[in-house]
Design an enzyme around this catalytic site. Structure first.
Site, PDB file in Angstrom:
ATOM      1  N   LYS A   3       0.842  -1.199   0.000  1.00 14.87           N
ATOM      2  CA  LYS A   3       0.000   0.000   0.000  1.00 14.87           C
ATOM      3  C   LYS A   3       0.876   1.247   0.000  1.00 14.87           C
ATOM      4  O   LYS A   3       1.523   1.560   0.991  1.00 14.87           O
ATOM      5  CB  LYS A   3      -0.912   0.053   1.227  1.00 14.87           C
ATOM      6  CG  LYS A   3      -1.978   1.143   1.061  1.00 14.87           C
ATOM      7  CD  LYS A   3      -2.572   1.607   2.371  1.00 14.87           C
ATOM      8  CE  LYS A   3      -1.913   2.865   2.919  1.00 14.87           C
ATOM      9  NZ  LYS A   3      -2.005   4.062   2.066  1.00 14.87           N
ATOM     10  N   GLU A  21       9.159   1.086  11.165  1.00 14.06           N
ATOM     11  CA  GLU A  21      10.180   2.126  10.978  1.00 14.06           C
ATOM     12  C   GLU A  21       9.452   3.440  11.173  1.00 14.06           C
ATOM     13  O   GLU A  21       8.613   3.817  10.353  1.00 14.06           O
ATOM     14  CB  GLU A  21      10.770   2.065   9.562  1.00 14.06           C
ATOM     15  CG  GLU A  21      11.540   0.799   9.249  1.00 14.06           C
ATOM     16  CD  GLU A  21      12.872   0.698   9.964  1.00 14.06           C
ATOM     17  OE1 GLU A  21      13.267   1.661  10.663  1.00 14.06           O
ATOM     18  OE2 GLU A  21      13.508  -0.356   9.837  1.00 14.06           O
ATOM     19  N   CYS A  70      13.024  10.645   7.936  1.00 16.63           N
ATOM     20  CA  CYS A  70      13.023  10.157   9.309  1.00 16.63           C
ATOM     21  C   CYS A  70      14.415  10.240   9.922  1.00 16.63           C
ATOM     22  O   CYS A  70      14.550  10.304  11.131  1.00 16.63           O
ATOM     23  CB  CYS A  70      12.486   8.742   9.352  1.00 16.63           C
ATOM     24  SG  CYS A  70      13.260   7.682   8.134  1.00 16.63           S
ATOM     25  N   GLU A 118       9.190  15.807  16.171  1.00 19.56           N
ATOM     26  CA  GLU A 118       9.596  15.666  14.784  1.00 19.56           C
ATOM     27  C   GLU A 118       8.777  16.641  13.936  1.00 19.56           C
ATOM     28  O   GLU A 118       7.560  16.549  13.883  1.00 19.56           O
ATOM     29  CB  GLU A 118       9.338  14.237  14.314  1.00 19.56           C
ATOM     30  CG  GLU A 118       9.761  14.015  12.887  1.00 19.56           C
ATOM     31  CD  GLU A 118       9.581  12.585  12.447  1.00 19.56           C
ATOM     32  OE1 GLU A 118       8.497  12.033  12.651  1.00 19.56           O
ATOM     33  OE2 GLU A 118      10.547  12.021  11.894  1.00 19.56           O
TER      34      GLU A 118
END
Ligand code: NAP
Ligand code: MG
Length: 461
Positions: A164, A239, A273, A365
């Site tokens: 996906k 992750e 990331c 973040e």
């Protein structure tokens, strides 16, 4: 062509938007739950034959897939420039990374060794057996590499895959699915299922025929997926996010550290990331570092990503731009680079100075071109500040003292450290996070094992 403020979803289609121009690119069909079930069931039906393909033949098919991807690097790069606003140089690297992952893991099928373990009264053997259908859920920030980090080792180990892509960035995944068929992979071995996370992604988690989820994305969604997988004790690798530290000691080549720092955080407009979005500088070198950082940030070529020389493009969507602007509205920005303006989703690279480790800009973040810089007093203080985070994905250490470099690399609670460098991703070395940055590892020599069950067989003499 109509102008869009961001990608828009109806029940059945999604309008893909070029982030550099805010123009609609194309419409993509969104799979329903019923269509997702059908894809999963076909992948399950294709599994026994794929598992039983002779190792050398499976290897050959993966190498052919790699060769076909290599023939289409420019086309895939064009798609990613238009869909995700990635710079051309990055997009080309990303398509090449898919090819390289396929070639690397094409060596797996003939080398997926078990062991023979000494036991009394017989022979003990272990086997690494594929799981069945693997569901891979990909975010929008690196659509091609992250898909390949999952599907290359999963396919090599004998699994079939349903993939996906993120709603915002489905185009390269859809093309890779077509190229797999062109390369001769049997139908339903790699199926791309574009759709919404809450529909297709959730169904991967709840469908009993999906035996593992490899998820990359936000920590919030990752936690939810892990909880969902618990229902069926489904295997999962995660992750997730990061807030990685770039630690610069006064004994370092401060000029090299300062001129490389923008690339370590502003690459992909900070939507990475591994972005080194916290810079820690030893107080003695702080002024020198900032004095060199400012012109380096100003010199960054923030241009239309379709231009060859562009070093940073726009954010992926108007929504992501607004999130980033929201952070910037709450802080004092010390200095910025440029951006070309216009209708695209631009934010200039921005530098914030802080001495407050509780500030949101230091802890959260941002996933945009924003970096926070803080001075530290000594090595212990640097490690303490670096580790004061719920994340632990990557980090960099700049020092001319190699002993210190290694000591600090061992002390920082993160999965991927680099000394006098910002390189943290290679397809042949392991990648993944400590703490809330993830669970499990991708890439490197052991990745195929994460897509297998280890079976032990004892045969009595
Ligand atoms: P996200 O919202 O977590 O989405 C990631 C993927 O999960 C998308 O395909 C999304 O589909 C899907 N999804 C959303 N809700 C779901 C659900 N309930 N069940 C199953 N799937 C679901 O993250 P993002 O906004 O794409 O990416 C930004 C974040 O990802 C950042 O925090 C970043 O750090 C993290 N990230 C981490 C890594 C890493 O390697 N550690 C790499 C890239 C990104 P939709 O597109 O339809 O929402
Ligand atoms: Mg999301």
């Amino acid at each position: 062509m109509t102008t869009q403020t961001s990608g828009q979803a109806t029940d059945r289609t999604f309008t893909v938007v070029n982030p550099a121009t805010a123009q609609a690119v194309t419409e993509v069909h969104l799979a329903s739950v019923a269509e997702t079930d059908e894809a999963i069931e076909r992948a399950a039906a294709a599994f026994p034959a794929w598992r039983d393909v002779a190792p050398g033949e499976r290897a050959r098919l993966l190498r052919r897939f790699a060769a076909v991807v290599d023939d289409h690097v420019e086309e895939l790069a064009d798609l990613e420039v238009a869909n995700a606003g990635h710079t051309r140089a990055n997009a080309r690297w990303e398509a090449g990374n898919v090819r390289d992952c396929l070639n690397y893991y094409s060596a797996t099928p003939e080398r997926l060794f078990g062991r023979q373990i000494p036991v009394p009264g017989g022979v003990d053997l272990t086997f690494h057996e594929p799981l069945g259908v693997v569901g891979i859920i990909v975010p929008w920030n690196f659509p091609m590499p992250i898909a390949a980090w999952g599907f290359a080792p999963a396919l090599a180990a004998g699994n079939t895959v349903v993939l996906k892509p993120a709603e915002l960035t489905p185009l390269t995944a859809i093309r890779l699915g077509e190229l797999a068929l062109e390369a001769g992979l049997p139908e339903h071995v790699l199926t791309v299922v574009p759709g919404q996370g809450s529909v297709v992604g959730e169904r991967f988690v709840t469908h009993p025929l999906v035996r593992k989820i490899a998820f990359t994305g936000s920590t919030a969604v990752g936690k939810r997926i892990m909880a969902g997988c618990a229902e069926q004790v489904k295997k999962v690798t995660l992750e997730l996010g990061g807030k990685s530290a770039n630690i610069v000691f006064a004994d370092a080549d401060v000029a090299a550290a300062a001129t490389s720092a923008p690339y370590a955080v502003f690459d992909n407009a900070g939507q990475d990331c591994c972005a080194r979005s916290r810079i820690l500088v030893e107080r003695r070198a702080y002024d020198e570092f900032l004095g060199r950082l400012e012109p380096a940030v100003a010199a960054l070529k923030v241009l239309d990503p379709a231009e060859e020389s562009s070093e940073m493009g726009p954010l992926v969507s108007s929504g992501q731009r607004d999130v980033v602007r929201g952070y910037l509205d709450d802080v004092e920005v010390a200095f910025t680079g440029t951006d070309p303006g216009g209708p695209g989703f631009w934010v200039p690279p921005s530098v914030v100075l802080t001495e407050d480790p509780s500030a949101p800009i230091w802890r959260e973040e941002v996933f945009g071109p924003v970096v926070a810089v803080m001075p530290f007093d000594d090595e212990a203080h640097a490690v303490e500040l670096a580790n004061d985070s719920e994340y632990g994905l990557s980090g960099s250490i700049f020092t001319s003292d190699l002993g210190r470099g290694l000591r600090v690399a061992r002390a920082v609670e993160a999965g991927n450290l680099s000394v006098n460098s910002h390189a943290s991703v290679r397809y042949w070395t392991p990648f993944g996070g400590y703490k809330q940055s993830g669970l499990g590892r991708e890439l490197g020599p052991d990745a195929p094992h994460a897509f297998t069950e280890e079976k032990n067989v004892f045969i009595a003499h």
